[in-house]
Motif scaffolding. Structure first.
Motif, PDB file in Angstrom:
ATOM      1  N   GLY A   1      61.440  76.748  39.946  1.00  0.00           N
ATOM      2  CA  GLY A   1      61.864  77.854  40.794  1.00  0.00           C
ATOM      3  C   GLY A   1      60.822  78.296  41.788  1.00  0.00           C
ATOM      4  O   GLY A   1      61.031  79.274  42.520  1.00  0.00           O
ATOM      5  N   VAL A   2      59.693  77.588  41.843  1.00  0.00           N
ATOM      6  CA  VAL A   2      58.633  77.956  42.785  1.00  0.00           C
ATOM      7  C   VAL A   2      59.083  77.738  44.219  1.00  0.00           C
ATOM      8  O   VAL A   2      58.781  78.531  45.115  1.00  0.00           O
ATOM      9  N   ILE A   3      59.830  76.651  44.447  1.00  0.00           N
ATOM     10  CA  ILE A   3      60.283  76.315  45.792  1.00  0.00           C
ATOM     11  C   ILE A   3      61.631  76.975  46.052  1.00  0.00           C
ATOM     12  O   ILE A   3      62.524  76.957  45.210  1.00  0.00           O
ATOM     13  N   GLY A   4      61.766  77.554  47.241  1.00  0.00           N
ATOM     14  CA  GLY A   4      63.028  78.170  47.631  1.00  0.00           C
ATOM     15  C   GLY A   4      62.996  79.675  47.477  1.00  0.00           C
ATOM     16  O   GLY A   4      61.993  80.270  47.064  1.00  0.00           O
ATOM     17  N   GLY A   5      64.100  80.308  47.839  1.00  0.00           N
ATOM     18  CA  GLY A   5      64.151  81.770  47.754  1.00  0.00           C
ATOM     19  C   GLY A   5      63.165  82.411  48.699  1.00  0.00           C
ATOM     20  O   GLY A   5      63.136  82.124  49.898  1.00  0.00           O
ATOM     21  N   ASP A   6      62.321  83.274  48.139  1.00  0.00           N
ATOM     22  CA  ASP A   6      61.314  83.944  48.969  1.00  0.00           C
ATOM     23  C   ASP A   6      60.250  82.978  49.460  1.00  0.00           C
ATOM     24  O   ASP A   6      59.576  83.242  50.461  1.00  0.00           O
TER      25      ASP A   6
ATOM     26  N   LEU B   1      64.324  74.305  50.178  1.00  0.00           N
ATOM     27  CA  LEU B   1      64.035  75.283  51.225  1.00  0.00           C
ATOM     28  C   LEU B   1      65.184  75.438  52.205  1.00  0.00           C
ATOM     29  O   LEU B   1      65.268  76.436  52.922  1.00  0.00           O
ATOM     30  N   THR B   2      66.064  74.448  52.250  1.00  0.00           N
ATOM     31  CA  THR B   2      67.072  74.413  53.307  1.00  0.00           C
ATOM     32  C   THR B   2      68.100  75.534  53.206  1.00  0.00           C
ATOM     33  O   THR B   2      68.709  75.906  54.205  1.00  0.00           O
ATOM     34  N   ALA B   3      68.295  76.080  52.023  1.00  0.00           N
ATOM     35  CA  ALA B   3      69.287  77.146  51.865  1.00  0.00           C
ATOM     36  C   ALA B   3      68.871  78.414  52.601  1.00  0.00           C
ATOM     37  O   ALA B   3      69.721  79.156  53.116  1.00  0.00           O
ATOM     38  N   GLU B   4      67.572  78.671  52.686  1.00  0.00           N
ATOM     39  CA  GLU B   4      67.065  79.909  53.277  1.00  0.00           C
ATOM     40  C   GLU B   4      66.402  79.702  54.629  1.00  0.00           C
ATOM     41  O   GLU B   4      66.275  80.649  55.402  1.00  0.00           O
ATOM     42  N   SER B   5      65.966  78.505  54.913  1.00  0.00           N
ATOM     43  CA  SER B   5      65.148  78.262  56.099  1.00  0.00           C
ATOM     44  C   SER B   5      65.846  77.311  57.071  1.00  0.00           C
ATOM     45  O   SER B   5      66.151  76.169  56.719  1.00  0.00           O
ATOM     46  N   ASP B   6      66.066  77.790  58.297  1.00  0.00           N
ATOM     47  CA  ASP B   6      66.623  76.924  59.327  1.00  0.00           C
ATOM     48  C   ASP B   6      65.618  75.845  59.725  1.00  0.00           C
ATOM     49  O   ASP B   6      66.009  74.717  60.053  1.00  0.00           O
ATOM     50  N   ASN B   7      64.336  76.187  59.728  1.00  0.00           N
ATOM     51  CA  ASN B   7      63.315  75.193  60.053  1.00  0.00           C
ATOM     52  C   ASN B   7      63.358  74.027  59.068  1.00  0.00           C
ATOM     53  O   ASN B   7      63.286  72.857  59.467  1.00  0.00           O
ATOM     54  N   ALA B   8      63.481  74.366  57.791  1.00  0.00           N
ATOM     55  CA  ALA B   8      63.540  73.316  56.772  1.00  0.00           C
ATOM     56  C   ALA B   8      64.799  72.477  56.932  1.00  0.00           C
ATOM     57  O   ALA B   8      64.765  71.251  56.771  1.00  0.00           O
ATOM     58  N   LEU B   9      65.920  73.120  57.277  1.00  0.00           N
ATOM     59  CA  LEU B   9      67.166  72.376  57.449  1.00  0.00           C
ATOM     60  C   LEU B   9      67.081  71.434  58.643  1.00  0.00           C
ATOM     61  O   LEU B   9      67.598  70.309  58.592  1.00  0.00           O
ATOM     62  N   VAL B  10      66.420  71.861  59.705  1.00  0.00           N
ATOM     63  CA  VAL B  10      66.233  70.984  60.867  1.00  0.00           C
ATOM     64  C   VAL B  10      65.439  69.742  60.467  1.00  0.00           C
ATOM     65  O   VAL B  10      65.818  68.606  60.796  1.00  0.00           O
ATOM     66  N   VAL B  11      64.343  69.943  59.756  1.00  0.00           N
ATOM     67  CA  VAL B  11      63.526  68.801  59.316  1.00  0.00           C
ATOM     68  C   VAL B  11      64.327  67.920  58.370  1.00  0.00           C
ATOM     69  O   VAL B  11      64.274  66.678  58.451  1.00  0.00           O
ATOM     70  N   TYR B  12      65.055  68.543  57.474  1.00  0.00           N
ATOM     71  CA  TYR B  12      65.858  67.807  56.486  1.00  0.00           C
ATOM     72  C   TYR B  12      66.910  66.935  57.172  1.00  0.00           C
ATOM     73  O   TYR B  12      67.060  65.746  56.854  1.00  0.00           O
ATOM     74  N   LEU B  13      67.642  67.500  58.123  1.00  0.00           N
ATOM     75  CA  LEU B  13      68.670  66.747  58.830  1.00  0.00           C
ATOM     76  C   LEU B  13      68.053  65.656  59.699  1.00  0.00           C
ATOM     77  O   LEU B  13      68.615  64.559  59.838  1.00  0.00           O
ATOM     78  N   PHE B  14      66.909  65.945  60.290  1.00  0.00           N
ATOM     79  CA  PHE B  14      66.203  64.931  61.086  1.00  0.00           C
ATOM     80  C   PHE B  14      65.870  63.718  60.227  1.00  0.00           C
ATOM     81  O   PHE B  14      66.093  62.572  60.626  1.00  0.00           O
ATOM     82  N   ILE B  15      65.361  63.966  59.020  1.00  0.00           N
ATOM     83  CA  ILE B  15      64.969  62.880  58.118  1.00  0.00           C
ATOM     84  C   ILE B  15      66.187  62.122  57.614  1.00  0.00           C
ATOM     85  O   ILE B  15      66.240  60.892  57.660  1.00  0.00           O
ATOM     86  N   TYR B  16      67.182  62.856  57.152  1.00  0.00           N
ATOM     87  CA  TYR B  16      68.322  62.217  56.494  1.00  0.00           C
ATOM     88  C   TYR B  16      69.245  61.482  57.460  1.00  0.00           C
ATOM     89  O   TYR B  16      70.062  60.668  57.029  1.00  0.00           O
ATOM     90  N   ALA B  17      69.111  61.742  58.738  1.00  0.00           N
ATOM     91  CA  ALA B  17      69.940  61.038  59.706  1.00  0.00           C
ATOM     92  C   ALA B  17      69.637  59.549  59.747  1.00  0.00           C
ATOM     93  O   ALA B  17      70.485  58.756  60.157  1.00  0.00           O
ATOM     94  N   PHE B  18      68.427  59.137  59.304  1.00  0.00           N
ATOM     95  CA  PHE B  18      68.074  57.728  59.468  1.00  0.00           C
ATOM     96  C   PHE B  18      67.181  57.131  58.387  1.00  0.00           C
ATOM     97  O   PHE B  18      67.033  55.909  58.325  1.00  0.00           O
TER      98      PHE B  18
ATOM     99  N   SER C   1      59.174  79.941  53.632  1.00  0.00           N
ATOM    100  CA  SER C   1      58.600  80.184  54.956  1.00  0.00           C
ATOM    101  C   SER C   1      58.149  78.882  55.601  1.00  0.00           C
ATOM    102  O   SER C   1      58.122  77.814  54.978  1.00  0.00           O
ATOM    103  N   LEU C   2      57.761  78.984  56.869  1.00  0.00           N
ATOM    104  CA  LEU C   2      57.241  77.829  57.594  1.00  0.00           C
ATOM    105  C   LEU C   2      55.980  77.295  56.929  1.00  0.00           C
ATOM    106  O   LEU C   2      55.735  76.076  56.913  1.00  0.00           O
ATOM    107  N   THR C   3      55.179  78.184  56.372  1.00  0.00           N
ATOM    108  CA  THR C   3      53.970  77.763  55.677  1.00  0.00           C
ATOM    109  C   THR C   3      54.298  76.869  54.488  1.00  0.00           C
ATOM    110  O   THR C   3      53.651  75.842  54.263  1.00  0.00           O
ATOM    111  N   TRP C   4      55.320  77.259  53.729  1.00  0.00           N
ATOM    112  CA  TRP C   4      55.748  76.434  52.597  1.00  0.00           C
ATOM    113  C   TRP C   4      56.273  75.084  53.079  1.00  0.00           C
ATOM    114  O   TRP C   4      56.012  74.046  52.464  1.00  0.00           O
ATOM    115  N   LEU C   5      56.993  75.100  54.173  1.00  0.00           N
ATOM    116  CA  LEU C   5      57.536  73.853  54.707  1.00  0.00           C
ATOM    117  C   LEU C   5      56.419  72.893  55.096  1.00  0.00           C
ATOM    118  O   LEU C   5      56.430  71.709  54.708  1.00  0.00           O
TER     119      LEU C   5
END
Length: 371
Positions: free
Chosen positions: A298-303, A37-54, A306-310
């Protein structure tokens, strides 16, 4: 003497550690689940970076806390084979078969661990080098020097997870030193921390979230997520300047701070997650087989980013963790996760090399003690 008297009484369980393992392994599953999800969603990238930091540094700290620095005996060396080498060979072989069935390609290369298996090899490396590090003055300082320094060596790569193992070595050594210094007991850390500590921990985590949100375009442009893998050299990350090591040093400090904050918020009493926290290696080694077909479909990502998917994937990650740590799954998969190939070992006359008696507790590579 009665058999019950000869059997050593089991060590009293501390629910905090099992709860902490459950939190960490759930974050591992969540990070892998939302990656597409991180390629298309800033929300997902925020969560991803939060998790991977520690999350992996925290896992390494827990593993280090339950590790012993003494020279390994026959039993300890057997456990390296049964707990790390054999599960790695088994899971790597299964992964090769799965990729052949899905992708039609065969690429069996045991020197390059598939997906999540790198941490299993890293634990094996930690076990092998800890007795030598323990002989040195300032082993934690040396571990930090190794971690920062290996980033300047582009010829140290992911073969046998060496670059990544050295990268996160400081966290493992820190966990061991915390045990040796007795700070956990001295600070009574496994007891409920003061309210001020909990409030401060929440504040630190919220500040980290705010920083991620405010500068998300910067983090995306600089590919910050790859820095959290502790895998590529600085040159491979596109930063071959002399100060690149300082960035890793800051990330190490950040990971320790965030891990401490999360540990401060982990429940100290026995909860619904405590029993599941005793099966972290099952979840770690099996969850990729659940996520792989979903990601490849291919279900995850692309269209579908959304926040709902996250939110749905984060909730699904908790469900996957609970399911894979359940007694039924552990019973079915125990032969591949905890193989007991007694037939490959020659008889050892010394008491140290004998297998634990039936019913005794067992410790997995992350330090989880379970029946």
């Amino acid at each position: 003497m009665q058999a019950s008297e000869r059997t050593k009484a089991p060590r009293e369980r501390v629910p905090f550690w099992d709860n902490a393992r459950f939190v960490c392994i759930t974050l591992v599953v969540a990070g892998h689940a939302i990656q597409r999800l991180t390629a298309e969603s800033d929300n997902a990238l925020v969560v991803y970076l939060f998790i991977y930091a520690f999350h992996m540094p925290a896992f390494a700290m827990i593993s280090g806390y339950f590790s012993k620095p003494g020279a390994p005996g026959a039993r300890q060396m057997r456990k390296v084979i049964t707990d790390i080498v054999l599960p790695y060979v088994i899971m790597e072989t299964i992964w090769t078969l799965v990729q052949f069935l899905v992708e039609g390609s065969v690429a069996l290369n045991p020197t390059q661990p598939s997906w999540t298996l790198w941490f299993l090899l890293a634990l094996g490396i930690f076990r092998l080098i800890l007795p030598y590090l323990a002989l040195l003055k300032w082993p934690l300082l040396w571990a930090v020097v190794f971690s920062v320094g290996v980033g300047y060596l582009s010829n140290v790569d992911s073969t046998f997870s060496l670059s990544r193992a050295i990268g996160i070595l400081p966290f493992f050594v820190l966990g061991w030193k915390l045990k040796e210094w007795g700070l956990i007991e001295r600070w009574r850390f496994v007891e409920a921390p003061a309210r001020l500590v909990r409030i401060g921990s929440v504040a630190v985590l919220l500040v980290w979230v705010a920083v991620l949100v405010a500068f998300i375009d910067v983090w995306r442009a600089t590919d910050l997520r790859f820095w959290f893998f502790y895998d590529d050299s600085y040159q491979g990350l596109g930063e071959d300047q002399w100060w690149a090591g300082l960035v890793r040093l800051l990330l190490i400090a950040l990971a320790v701070l965030l891990s401490g904050c999360v540990f401060a918020l982990v429940p100290r009493r026995e909860t619904w997650m405590t029993a599941f926290g005793q099966a972290t290696m099952y979840v770690y080694l099996l969850h990729s087989f659940v996520l792989y077909p979903i990601r490849e479909s291919g279900v995850i990502g692309g269209d579908n980013s959304s926040l709902t998917w996250l939110i749905g994937l984060l909730l699904a990650s908790v469900a996957i963790t609970v399911a894979l740590a359940s007694p039924l799954v552990r019973r079915i998969t125990r032969p591949i996760i905890e193989p007991k190939p007694r037939w490959i070992f020659r008889e050892q006359p010394d008491e140290e090399s004998r297998e634990p008696r039936s019913g005794s507790s067992r410790v997995d590579p992350t330090g989880a003690r379970r029946r």
